[in-house]
Design an enzyme around this catalytic site. Sequence first.
Site, PDB file in Angstrom:
ATOM      1  N   ARG A   1      -7.562  10.415   0.660  1.00 54.74           N
ATOM      2  CA  ARG A   1      -8.818   9.802   0.210  1.00 54.74           C
ATOM      3  C   ARG A   1     -10.015  10.249   1.024  1.00 54.74           C
ATOM      4  O   ARG A   1     -11.153   9.936   0.665  1.00 54.74           O
ATOM      5  CB  ARG A   1      -8.696   8.272   0.217  1.00 54.74           C
TER       6      ARG A   1
ATOM      7  N   CYS B   1      -7.073  -6.694  -1.370  1.00 52.51           N
ATOM      8  CA  CYS B   1      -8.115  -6.546  -0.356  1.00 52.51           C
ATOM      9  C   CYS B   1      -8.719  -5.152  -0.337  1.00 52.51           C
ATOM     10  O   CYS B   1      -9.418  -4.791   0.598  1.00 52.51           O
ATOM     11  CB  CYS B   1      -7.576  -6.910   1.030  1.00 52.51           C
TER      12      CYS B   1
ATOM     13  N   GLU C   1       0.809  -1.216   0.000  1.00 54.06           N
ATOM     14  CA  GLU C   1       0.000   0.000   0.000  1.00 54.06           C
ATOM     15  C   GLU C   1       0.842   1.266   0.000  1.00 54.06           C
ATOM     16  O   GLU C   1       0.295   2.371  -0.038  1.00 54.06           O
ATOM     17  CB  GLU C   1      -0.961  -0.007   1.201  1.00 54.06           C
TER      18      GLU C   1
END
Length: 658
Positions: A579, A616, A545
Amino acid sequence: MERSTIVRVHEGLHARPATRFVKLAKGFESDVEIVKDGKAVSAKSSVKLMLLAVKENQEVTVRANGADAIEAIEALIGYLENPRAGLDDENEAGDEGSEAAAPARKATPAAAPTDRTPELQGVAASEGVAIGPAFAHFPPEIEGPDRRLQADEIEGELKRFRGAVASVQARMDRTLAENNLSAGDRGIVAALRDIAADDSLTGEVERLIQGGEDAVSAVIAAAATIAADFSAVDDHYLNARADDVHAVGRQVCLALLGQDEVSLETIPQGAILIADDIGAWDLARAPLKRIGGVVCGHGGATSHIAIIARSHGIPAVLGLGDKINELRTAREVAIDGSAGHVIVDPDEAARADFARRVEAAAQERAGLKVFKNVTPTRADGTVIEVAANIGSLEEIEAAQEAGAMGVGLFRTELLFMRHMHLPSEEMQAETYSALARAFAPHPVIVRTLDIGGDKPIAGIEFPDEENPFLGWRGIRMCLDRPDIFKKQLRALLRAAVHGNIKVMLPMVSEIAEVTRTRALVEECAAELKTEGVPHAGFDLGVMIETPAAVLIAPALAKEVAFFSIGTNDLTQYIMAADRLNPTVAKLNDVTNPAVMSAIELTAKAGVAAGIMVGMCGEAAGRPDLIPIFIGMGLTELSMSPASIQRAKKTIAATAAEQ
């Protein structure tokens, strides 16, 4: 004490998040207030808190005064900074911040109305089509006697009102104690119970009674005043709470009058429920499996009626206003919950069209259900594991019902955030063991504690950071706090005896973080062996990530058993766009060539090293992207349970095409 923060709770402190925030605040002895734009209200009042209209990304201050002020501040700030606050005990098919709680998606083409089939337009609140006999539910409106009390009657009227409130609360408690409520419905009933006990409502009623109004009239007036306050707020979630206040007020009035609500128990199979308004509590307790659709004069896409309907797959059109009266004498009703259309007494052509569409929808659902137990494969026979992302044991059932092939992401931070103290090794071992047993022999991938300054927990003091997303979080914090990390690793080793436990590390950016963790795992295993505690080894993997992890993926692949790509944070870091910041939301697009390149580089490194590469993030459940990811070499996709069967179908179709 006081501390300010930016609210990260999805959509802000609307009904259930506010209810849980208040419940958390009431757990402390200290007086607690929350302040927004200079206005302070008690954090122990749901109504006052919701009327403050705290929205996502707004700044608030939490104040506490008392013996446990420090603990109160830490816990409440942690809640406000958690984007999934209020969703923790519910599966994604039944909460306001989830896909299931979003307004209805694309409209299904509707039959063209004719002169003989008038079409009414309402709010598309729960997708799907239905046609069935009309079941009119128009209980009589409650009116108070509107008489002035004598001075010697006031105390008795206050006592009568308090008894009615207690009766309503007791009834709701009994409903909550039953086992036939879904998790989502349970949360809604709990929120209604909280309104019934809120000082804003009861205090206003008692003030009116003390001024000489009878109890029923006082409840009607107080509920109308508070509901009007909710309606005036510039927030669609809070506007919907006006209906809840009216519903609670009605229940209290019925208790005062010694009456029962008109029952829905007699609704025929497949009937369309027609009502001017219906309390969420009444709908949650109704025979929902018999209801074919819901049409209401009140309510909107964010009302609790809509949420209940969506969570149970019932088409619903709400917000018809006075047009609802055109359905009072209807014999048959057809509704399109995706487009917000209602047809009264449809003619033969409209009836045939809706019957066809209902059948097509049923076939689609059945078509997806057949994929529940399917093991999807690539064209070459390689199995693609379709797993679930979950954060609590309460979500296991929904994942199993969807046909999850294990768990691709178990978020352990909720276990830590739920409690006022750090969970013990024993508590963690019990949780991870239950998870492993539930899905055995399928793998369960547990993510080690992934918290930072943006979502702190009690028991860990985080430094003030300009940008917590780039700070002391995830594996960085865990390695610096072996007293916390080792308890989790020991619990995971113990749980591995009961199933196929795998462990992955979040926020990895250098190989040393993996090697240091492995040394701790070996140390924990040695301790357990010395203590004679049963344990077993587990595969160790990493989440991809960070850009750093992508760039060193070939080297990382030699050190771990698997990769799991977390597209939510990876997109954020690749695009350098928060985000949670709506002003740069358009940059948070997983299909951006930069992000897709990072995913492909990761997949190539994993495939070359012969390790499993999974995903995921939310993108894992997108039918348009699944074929691309499989083509890159991913063999595991983990997503919300609601997306699992569709993902399996997509994989099967892709293999068939190849």
